[in-house]
Design a protein around this motif. Structure first.
Motif, PDB file in Angstrom:
ATOM      1  N   PRO A  73       0.735  -1.216   0.141  1.00 43.92           N
ATOM      2  CA  PRO A  73      -0.066  -0.122  -0.034  1.00 43.92           C
ATOM      3  C   PRO A  73       0.798   1.202  -0.030  1.00 43.92           C
ATOM      4  N   GLU A  74       0.288   2.260  -0.493  1.00 43.31           N
ATOM      5  CA  GLU A  74       1.198   3.538  -0.695  1.00 43.31           C
ATOM      6  C   GLU A  74       0.117   4.687  -0.788  1.00 43.31           C
ATOM      7  N   ARG A  75       0.671   5.770  -0.485  1.00 44.81           N
ATOM      8  CA  ARG A  75       0.086   7.374  -0.819  1.00 44.81           C
ATOM      9  C   ARG A  75       0.904   7.835  -1.713  1.00 44.81           C
ATOM     10  N   TYR A  76       0.306   8.672  -2.609  1.00 44.65           N
ATOM     11  CA  TYR A  76       0.993   9.115  -3.933  1.00 44.65           C
ATOM     12  C   TYR A  76       0.577  10.339  -4.016  1.00 44.65           C
ATOM     13  N   ALA A 109       3.166   3.060   4.968  1.00 50.51           N
ATOM     14  CA  ALA A 109       4.309   3.252   5.194  1.00 50.51           C
ATOM     15  C   ALA A 109       5.060   3.984   4.240  1.00 50.51           C
ATOM     16  N   LEU A 110       4.349   3.829   2.759  1.00 50.26           N
ATOM     17  CA  LEU A 110       5.190   4.586   1.739  1.00 50.26           C
ATOM     18  C   LEU A 110       4.487   5.548   1.137  1.00 50.26           C
ATOM     19  N   LEU A 111       5.192   6.883   1.007  1.00 48.26           N
ATOM     20  CA  LEU A 111       4.612   8.216   0.575  1.00 48.26           C
ATOM     21  C   LEU A 111       5.604   8.127  -0.905  1.00 48.26           C
ATOM     22  N   ARG A 112       4.850   8.366  -1.970  1.00 46.31           N
ATOM     23  CA  ARG A 112       5.694   8.571  -3.251  1.00 46.31           C
ATOM     24  C   ARG A 112       5.142   9.699  -3.991  1.00 46.31           C
ATOM     25  N   VAL A 113       6.033  10.178  -5.005  1.00 49.07           N
ATOM     26  CA  VAL A 113       5.979  11.302  -5.651  1.00 49.07           C
ATOM     27  C   VAL A 113       6.439  11.379  -7.045  1.00 49.07           C
ATOM     28  N   ASP A 114       5.894  11.830  -8.108  1.00 51.59           N
ATOM     29  CA  ASP A 114       6.936  11.740  -9.390  1.00 51.59           C
ATOM     30  C   ASP A 114       6.934  13.337  -9.588  1.00 51.59           C
TER      31      ASP A 114
END
Length: 153
Positions: A73-76, A109-114
């Protein structure tokens, strides 16, 4: 804010990141913003009751971008923009800190961005200063992108 960001970037000689057409006049631009506010989690930063920044969180990257999915799972961060009249006042950093808090609150636990990886890499460096680590690079047509990640939990 998105239209003003295009004007600001263009004024600095950056016509590659978001092009030269105001965001509201791009095909699908207005519909995308409407989706951000109805299908995603939008957050608005305000000063004296006036919007000065916006952040949109989602559960993954845009399906339109050639970004590999993760197996957890992530939030983006799908959008981060601030009113350029408030540049340098920490609006974007505050919104990113809110994204971290929301990601933790969701038990993720994971936050990503581009972001755009062109120019001198200033935008990538901005996200690094805000706790993100570069992971994969990608091309969307000729547009160079960088995915960054932050472990929050």
């Amino acid at each position: 804010m998105l239209d003003a960001a295009v004007v600001w970037m263009n004024g600095r000689g950056n016509t590659e990141q978001w092009g030269t057409t105001p965001y509201s006049q791009r095909p699908g631009g207005t519909a995308r913003v409407e989706r951000y506010t109805t299908e995603n989690a939008p957050y608005i930063a305000e000063v004296d009751g006036r919007p000065v920044g916006a952040l949109v969180l989602d559960s993954g990257p845009s399906p339109e971008m050639p970004i590999a999915p993760v197996e957890e799972p992530e939030r983006y961060v799908r959008l981060l923009v601030s009113d350029r009249r408030h540049a340098g006042r920490g609006v974007g950093a505050a919104l990113l800190a809110h994204a971290v808090a929301e990601t933790r609150r969701a038990g993720v636990a994971l936050l990503r961005v581009d972001c755009w990886a062109g120019g001198g890499g200033e935008l990538v460096a901005y996200y690094e200063r805000n706790g993100f680590t570069p992971t994969e690079r990608f091309l969307s047509g000729s547009w160079p992108g960088q995915v960054l990640a932050q472990r929050v939990g």
